[in-house]
Design a protein around this motif. Structure first.
Motif, PDB file in Angstrom:
ATOM      1  N   GLU A  50     -13.758 -47.469 -18.024  1.00 21.57           N
ATOM      2  CA  GLU A  50     -14.646 -46.927 -17.010  1.00 21.57           C
ATOM      3  C   GLU A  50     -16.097 -46.955 -17.498  1.00 21.57           C
ATOM      4  O   GLU A  50     -16.364 -46.763 -18.671  1.00 21.57           O
ATOM      5  CB  GLU A  50     -14.192 -45.488 -16.802  1.00 21.57           C
ATOM      6  N   LEU A  85     -18.524 -25.341 -15.880  1.00 20.18           N
ATOM      7  CA  LEU A  85     -18.197 -24.413 -14.792  1.00 20.18           C
ATOM      8  C   LEU A  85     -17.159 -23.396 -15.258  1.00 20.18           C
ATOM      9  O   LEU A  85     -17.288 -22.196 -14.993  1.00 20.18           O
ATOM     10  CB  LEU A  85     -17.685 -25.192 -13.581  1.00 20.18           C
ATOM     11  N   GLY A  92      -8.312 -37.098 -13.216  1.00 23.16           N
ATOM     12  CA  GLY A  92      -9.457 -37.382 -12.356  1.00 23.16           C
ATOM     13  C   GLY A  92     -10.274 -38.537 -12.885  1.00 23.16           C
ATOM     14  O   GLY A  92     -11.321 -38.838 -12.366  1.00 23.16           O
ATOM     15  N   SER A  93      -9.772 -39.185 -13.931  1.00 23.18           N
ATOM     16  CA  SER A  93     -10.529 -40.130 -14.763  1.00 23.18           C
ATOM     17  C   SER A  93     -12.014 -39.783 -14.741  1.00 23.18           C
ATOM     18  O   SER A  93     -12.858 -40.559 -14.330  1.00 23.18           O
ATOM     19  CB  SER A  93     -10.272 -41.589 -14.406  1.00 23.18           C
ATOM     20  N   LEU A  94     -12.293 -38.560 -15.180  1.00 28.29           N
ATOM     21  CA  LEU A  94     -13.667 -38.072 -15.224  1.00 28.29           C
ATOM     22  C   LEU A  94     -14.396 -38.719 -16.390  1.00 28.29           C
ATOM     23  O   LEU A  94     -13.832 -38.899 -17.455  1.00 28.29           O
ATOM     24  CB  LEU A  94     -13.675 -36.549 -15.429  1.00 28.29           C
ATOM     25  N   GLY A  95     -15.615 -39.080 -16.170  1.00 28.23           N
ATOM     26  CA  GLY A  95     -16.442 -39.582 -17.253  1.00 28.23           C
ATOM     27  C   GLY A  95     -16.893 -38.414 -18.109  1.00 28.23           C
ATOM     28  O   GLY A  95     -16.573 -37.259 -17.825  1.00 28.23           O
ATOM     29  N   ARG A  96     -17.670 -38.732 -19.143  1.00 26.06           N
ATOM     30  CA  ARG A  96     -18.075 -37.678 -20.066  1.00 26.06           C
ATOM     31  C   ARG A  96     -18.920 -36.614 -19.364  1.00 26.06           C
ATOM     32  O   ARG A  96     -18.735 -35.422 -19.565  1.00 26.06           O
ATOM     33  CB  ARG A  96     -18.846 -38.298 -21.215  1.00 26.06           C
ATOM     34  N   GLY A  97     -19.816 -37.055 -18.486  1.00 28.38           N
ATOM     35  CA  GLY A  97     -20.674 -36.098 -17.787  1.00 28.38           C
ATOM     36  C   GLY A  97     -19.852 -35.156 -16.924  1.00 28.38           C
ATOM     37  O   GLY A  97     -20.049 -33.942 -16.942  1.00 28.38           O
ATOM     38  N   SER A  98     -18.909 -35.714 -16.185  1.00 28.80           N
ATOM     39  CA  SER A  98     -18.088 -34.883 -15.312  1.00 28.80           C
ATOM     40  C   SER A  98     -17.215 -33.945 -16.126  1.00 28.80           C
ATOM     41  O   SER A  98     -17.036 -32.778 -15.783  1.00 28.80           O
ATOM     42  CB  SER A  98     -17.210 -35.765 -14.432  1.00 28.80           C
ATOM     43  N   ARG A 115     -27.067 -21.912 -15.774  1.00 33.61           N
ATOM     44  CA  ARG A 115     -26.421 -23.073 -15.182  1.00 33.61           C
ATOM     45  C   ARG A 115     -27.242 -24.318 -15.483  1.00 33.61           C
ATOM     46  O   ARG A 115     -28.413 -24.398 -15.131  1.00 33.61           O
ATOM     47  CB  ARG A 115     -26.297 -22.875 -13.666  1.00 33.61           C
ATOM     48  N   LYS A 145     -27.394 -41.261 -17.835  1.00 29.57           N
ATOM     49  CA  LYS A 145     -27.029 -40.689 -16.535  1.00 29.57           C
ATOM     50  C   LYS A 145     -25.938 -39.623 -16.627  1.00 29.57           C
ATOM     51  O   LYS A 145     -25.262 -39.341 -15.673  1.00 29.57           O
ATOM     52  CB  LYS A 145     -26.541 -41.793 -15.582  1.00 29.57           C
ATOM     53  N   GLN A 146     -25.725 -39.081 -17.798  1.00 26.78           N
ATOM     54  CA  GLN A 146     -24.661 -38.102 -17.925  1.00 26.78           C
ATOM     55  C   GLN A 146     -25.243 -36.699 -17.958  1.00 26.78           C
ATOM     56  O   GLN A 146     -26.223 -36.454 -18.639  1.00 26.78           O
ATOM     57  CB  GLN A 146     -23.896 -38.327 -19.226  1.00 26.78           C
ATOM     58  N   ALA A 147     -24.601 -35.777 -17.242  1.00 25.58           N
ATOM     59  CA  ALA A 147     -25.058 -34.396 -17.266  1.00 25.58           C
ATOM     60  C   ALA A 147     -24.343 -33.667 -18.393  1.00 25.58           C
ATOM     61  O   ALA A 147     -23.415 -32.911 -18.180  1.00 25.58           O
ATOM     62  CB  ALA A 147     -24.780 -33.735 -15.932  1.00 25.58           C
ATOM     63  N   LEU A 202     -18.311 -35.683 -10.803  1.00 29.72           N
ATOM     64  CA  LEU A 202     -18.259 -34.264 -10.464  1.00 29.72           C
ATOM     65  C   LEU A 202     -19.526 -33.569 -10.954  1.00 29.72           C
ATOM     66  O   LEU A 202     -19.831 -33.630 -12.143  1.00 29.72           O
ATOM     67  CB  LEU A 202     -17.030 -33.636 -11.129  1.00 29.72           C
ATOM     68  N   SER A 231     -22.393 -34.256 -11.177  1.00 34.56           N
ATOM     69  CA  SER A 231     -23.411 -34.978 -11.918  1.00 34.56           C
ATOM     70  C   SER A 231     -23.745 -36.205 -11.096  1.00 34.56           C
ATOM     71  O   SER A 231     -22.864 -36.890 -10.603  1.00 34.56           O
ATOM     72  CB  SER A 231     -22.933 -35.324 -13.318  1.00 34.56           C
ATOM     73  N   GLN A 278     -19.238 -31.127 -17.235  1.00 37.92           N
ATOM     74  CA  GLN A 278     -19.535 -30.169 -16.171  1.00 37.92           C
ATOM     75  C   GLN A 278     -18.312 -29.327 -15.834  1.00 37.92           C
ATOM     76  O   GLN A 278     -18.438 -28.166 -15.444  1.00 37.92           O
ATOM     77  CB  GLN A 278     -20.069 -30.912 -14.940  1.00 37.92           C
ATOM     78  N   LEU A 279     -17.113 -29.913 -16.004  1.00 41.82           N
ATOM     79  CA  LEU A 279     -15.888 -29.124 -15.815  1.00 41.82           C
ATOM     80  C   LEU A 279     -15.843 -27.990 -16.838  1.00 41.82           C
ATOM     81  O   LEU A 279     -15.599 -26.826 -16.504  1.00 41.82           O
ATOM     82  CB  LEU A 279     -14.683 -30.058 -15.978  1.00 41.82           C
ATOM     83  N   TYR A 297     -27.102 -31.044 -13.262  1.00 42.62           N
ATOM     84  CA  TYR A 297     -27.714 -32.343 -13.391  1.00 42.62           C
ATOM     85  C   TYR A 297     -29.219 -32.197 -13.296  1.00 42.62           C
ATOM     86  O   TYR A 297     -29.731 -31.436 -12.486  1.00 42.62           O
ATOM     87  CB  TYR A 297     -27.200 -33.225 -12.263  1.00 42.62           C
ATOM     88  N   TYR A 335     -19.069 -43.563 -11.355  1.00 40.24           N
ATOM     89  CA  TYR A 335     -18.178 -44.172 -12.331  1.00 40.24           C
ATOM     90  C   TYR A 335     -17.550 -45.411 -11.732  1.00 40.24           C
ATOM     91  O   TYR A 335     -16.973 -45.342 -10.650  1.00 40.24           O
ATOM     92  CB  TYR A 335     -17.104 -43.179 -12.766  1.00 40.24           C
TER      93      TYR A 335
END
Lengths: 643, 160
Positions: free
Chosen positions: B120, A574, A561-567, A415, A428-430, B62, B64, A570-571, A418, B68
């Motif tokens: 964003e 997982l 979810g307008s997730l950024g690259r890090g999110s 796993r 700041k991106q995981a 999420l 992290s 992580q999706l 972050y 944003y």
């Protein structure tokens, strides 16, 4: 008249056909190998972005431009912020790059690109190349499945359609980017050869279908696809390690008069490939060399003077480019660029790992040696032991990390999540995934443990040792290769563990070689081969569903979810980890009973699909750092990111 | 010769021919024309109404530890666009010491309602420590003349 002309050309044609057959045999093994090679080029070509992904590529690209002009040292930064990029080194006041083996191999691609650019529109050269690859792929794979006509037609139509679509939206390609294109093309070819070599390695014992499946999965379902067009050393490392595996395998087969090389020749080839690897990265070459010696020497059918002389001769010869390059740059044949001081104080990725290891053995044994031996001998002995100590130091450090900081192991393999330590480097991106998250198929390796435990239960200790001895004596090609793959993978982990987790890994790229080695291991497990043979359709359909439906779900989820690259990463992480765990459990169950086989095939398909999703969506959505080699793919990518 | 071979030869010939025809030697056609940026920043636009957001959001990512920043679009009813004016859309959050602006190119096809967006952006968790911040939004036309279309405040809400 026509007949006469035909007859005149006949010998030339026959000679050309013979040369082609030889070329196919040496590099691809068979028609399946050719198809896999072309298929890899076509697949990774779809998301090939012309540009620089990681800033140490500037180092390589600038060094490459100088090399193409005939200089080893770098005067001017054609790309990037300047010469102080990671990995630029200084020797006697001159600035140098690194990975010179990779740069030299890329030169022909640059010449081809420049030659094409004189008559052809540079912006259309890559679409044309893709179109030609598609035509050839269609023809080759059509022949393999007994549908030559359909294959030719489909390949030609696909190639032409993508070419025309690309021509419709094409933009000019700045000739300044030719060297970057050449570096990327060479990396892509190395990846394709790696996939082909994995196929050849597994096709020998298990046939073309199994070998092809492994090759396809390596490129499409593991991060090998991610790094296929990113010009770093990793693709070359993978290709060379797999090449060593294959050569070692062939060296243990009974002598075959049809083969191009006798067994001892293949054994020498293994050492030769390691020697060439020094030209790319001395440290990694040493790791592979150690693994090869440890496995090859005790299990070789014979270590007579003649074969050892052949091995030593070939190995020394293969070291020549490395030694010459080092001499030209540092004045010392044994000092590769990576050991030279960094330019501009930027610590490259090869910067030394965290210090604080258990103390060395230097002083104590030193006084002992000087007391017992005459001074001249003692000095030599100490120098040698010092060198050996330096060389083995990284492995000791790795062992220390395993014992002392198991969480580093956990975050590298299981796993990621972050990490405070890495955020500064990643905006700041995981986005640094673990091995299991990025290539969920690797999870199946757990089944290997199940197989070993099961076997251990059957035999008691003493018998096991005796059995191991007898096995070692009569180690067949596959078992020898198993041992090499395991030792090599382990040593890579030990060497890199002290530095991991580190920024800009994305998919644990230092350990990229683990993915194809893990696939090799999966195929070597009898129960998983049974799953593949009996339920390949289940696996294939799950994979297809996972890619086409799951891929869209990812796009929608990331957009909704307008997730950024890090999110988003992580999706993927997982989901991938879940699939890896499921596959690990079910693959272990398949070791015990064949009733779990269908479910295992399903889990394998899912794990492969999540690996593919990461490769494709990274290529088309998450990382866009330059114009697409195929403008048509760029249009699709624009559409996806507009969702 | 069977038809499939003919298809292969024909498509290869067509691909090679097009690439060479568009190449530097023949140059009969140019298939790789660059996007024409001619006269960008010249011209003007008449703005009838502006609909700018009153709030923007900073969401926690999420799994992290990053945040944003999401700024809703500003909609503008534009008419009579001449030339290719540039519109810059800018957000400023003094409490975070943050500014970001994007440029949009307009041309005569864009008459009607035009949405301007700010992509964003990612912020580190160490920067975001309040529950809300005050910000300013500015929309500026840079054409033959430069003028401010809209300027107003925006509340930036932080959601965990």
């Amino acid at each position: 008249m026509r007949l006469a002309a035909g007859r005149r050309w006949e010998p030339t044609r026959r000679r050309l056909a013979a040369a082609r057959a030889l070329l196919v045999r040496v590099f691809f093994g068979s028609g399946h190998g050719v198809a896999l090679f072309l298929g890899t080029l076509a697949f990774a070509g779809l998301y090939w972005r012309v540009g620089v992904f990681i800033n140490d590529t500037y180092t390589l690209a600038n060094a490459f431009v100088s090399l193409a002009e005939g200089y080893l040292h770098v005067d001017e930064a054609v790309y990037g912020p300047g010469l102080d990029t990671p990995g630029m080194v200084v020797s006697e006041g001159q600035v140098y790059g690194r990975n010179y083996g990779q740069l030299v191999v890329s030169l022909p691609f640059l010449w081809a690109m420049e030659a094409a650019g004189t008559v052809a529109d540079p912006g259309l050269v890559l679409p044309l190349a893709w179109g030609l690859v598609a035509v050839a792929l269609g023809a080759t794979s059509g022949r393999l499945v007994g549908r030559a006509t359909a294959g030719r037609a489909v390949g030609a139509v696909c190639g032409l359609a993508v070419f025309l679509a690309s021509a419709a939206v094409a933009r000019p390609l700045d000739p300044v980017l030719f060297p970057v294109v050449a570096l990327q093309a060479a990396t892509l070819v190395a990846t394709a050869l790696a996939a082909t070599t994995l196929y050849r390695l597994l096709a020998r014992p298990y046939g073309d279908a199994v070998g092809t499946a492994a090759g396809v999965l390596a490129v499409t379902a593991t991060p090998m696809g991610f790094w296929a067009t990113i010009p770093k050393r990793h693709a070359f490392t993978v290709a060379l390690v797999l090449g060593v595996c294959y050569a070692l395998y062939r060296s243990r087969e009974p002598a075959d008069p049809e083969a191009l090389l006798p067994p001892v020749g293949f054994r020498a080839l293994a050492y030769g490939l390691v020697g060439l690897m020094t030209w790319l990265h001395g440290g990694e070459a040493f790791v592979v060399f150690l693994a090869l010696v440890v496995v090859d020497v005790p299990t070789a059918p014979s270590n007579d003077v003649r074969s050892l002389a052949v091995l030593a001769g070939v190995f020394c010869l293969s070291l020549v480019p490395f030694l010459v390059t080092n001499t030209l740059i540092a004045g010392d044949p044994l000092q590769p660029p990576r050991m030279l001081p960094d330019y501009g104080g930027v610590v490259g990725e090869s910067g030394s790992g965290a210090g604080g290891e258990a103390g060395g053995s230097g002083e104590g044994s030193g006084s002992f040696v000087t007391a017992v031996f005459p001074p001249a001998v003692a000095t030599t002995l100490l120098a040698v032991s010092d060198r050996v100590g330096t060389l083995l130091h990284p492995f000791r450090l790795g062992l220390w990390v395993v014992a002392d900081k198991p969480d580093a192991l956990l975050s590298t393999f299981v796993r990621s999540g972050y990490s405070d330590r890495l955020v500064g480097e990643n905006l700041k991106q995981a986005i640094n995934l673990s091995v299991a998250e990025a290539g969920p198929l690797v999870g199946g390796v757990v089944a290997g443990v199940a197989v070993l435990t099961r076997r251990a239960q059957r035999v008691d200790g003493r018998e096991a040792v005796r059995e191991f001895r007898s096995r070692l004596d009569a180690a067949g090609p596959a078992r020898t290769t198993d041992a090499f793959a395991a030792v090599c993978g382990l040593l890579f982990v030990l060497v890199y563990l002290p530095r991991l987790p580190v920024h800009a890994q994305v998919t644990a790229r230092y350990l990229l070689v683990l993915y194809p080695l893990a696939l090799y291991g999966l195929v070597r497990l009898g129960p998983l081969r049974r799953v593949l043979a009996d339920h390949w359709q289940t696996g294939l359909w799950t994979w297809a569903g996972g890619v086409f439906v799951g891929g869209q779900l990812f796009v929608v989820a990331v957009a909704a979810g307008s997730l950024g690259r890090g999110s988003a990463f992580q999706l993927h992480a997982l989901a991938g980890l879940g699939a890896a765990a499921l596959f690990a459990v079910l693959a272990s169950a398949s070791v015990l009973t064949d009733r779990a086989d269908r479910a295992t095939a399903l889990a394998a398909g899912l794990a492969a699909a999540l690996g593919t999703n990461l490769v494709v969506l990274s290529g088309l959505v998450y990382f866009q750092y330059g114009p697409y080699a195929l403008p048509a793919a760029g249009a699709v990518a624009d559409l996806l990111s507009a969702v | 010769m069977d038809a499939s071979r003919l298809v292969v030869y024909a498509s290869v010939a067509l691909m090679v021919a097009l690439t060479v025809l568009s190449g530097p030697v023949v140059g009969a056609v140019d298939l790789t024309t660059p996007v024409v940026h001619g006269a960008v920043g010249e011209g003007n636009v008449t703005v009838e109404s502006v609909e700018a957001p009153a709030t923007a959001r900073i969401d926690r990512g999420l799994q992290s530890e990053s945040y944003y920043l999401k700024v809703p679009d500003t909609r503008v009813r534009a008419s009579s666009i001449t030339g290719k004016p540039v519109v810059s859309y800018r957000i400023e959050i003094p409490g975070l010491n943050y500014t970001r602006s994007t440029a949009h190119f307009l041309d005569s096809d864009d008459a009607g309602v035009v949405a301007f967006s700010i992509a964003e952006d990612t912020l580190g968790s160490d920067r975001v420590d309040a529950e809300r911040y005050g910000g300013r939004i500015r929309l500026v036309v840079r054409g033959t003349t430069e003028w401010v279309v809209y300027e107003g405040t925006v509340t930036v809400e932080v959601t965990e």
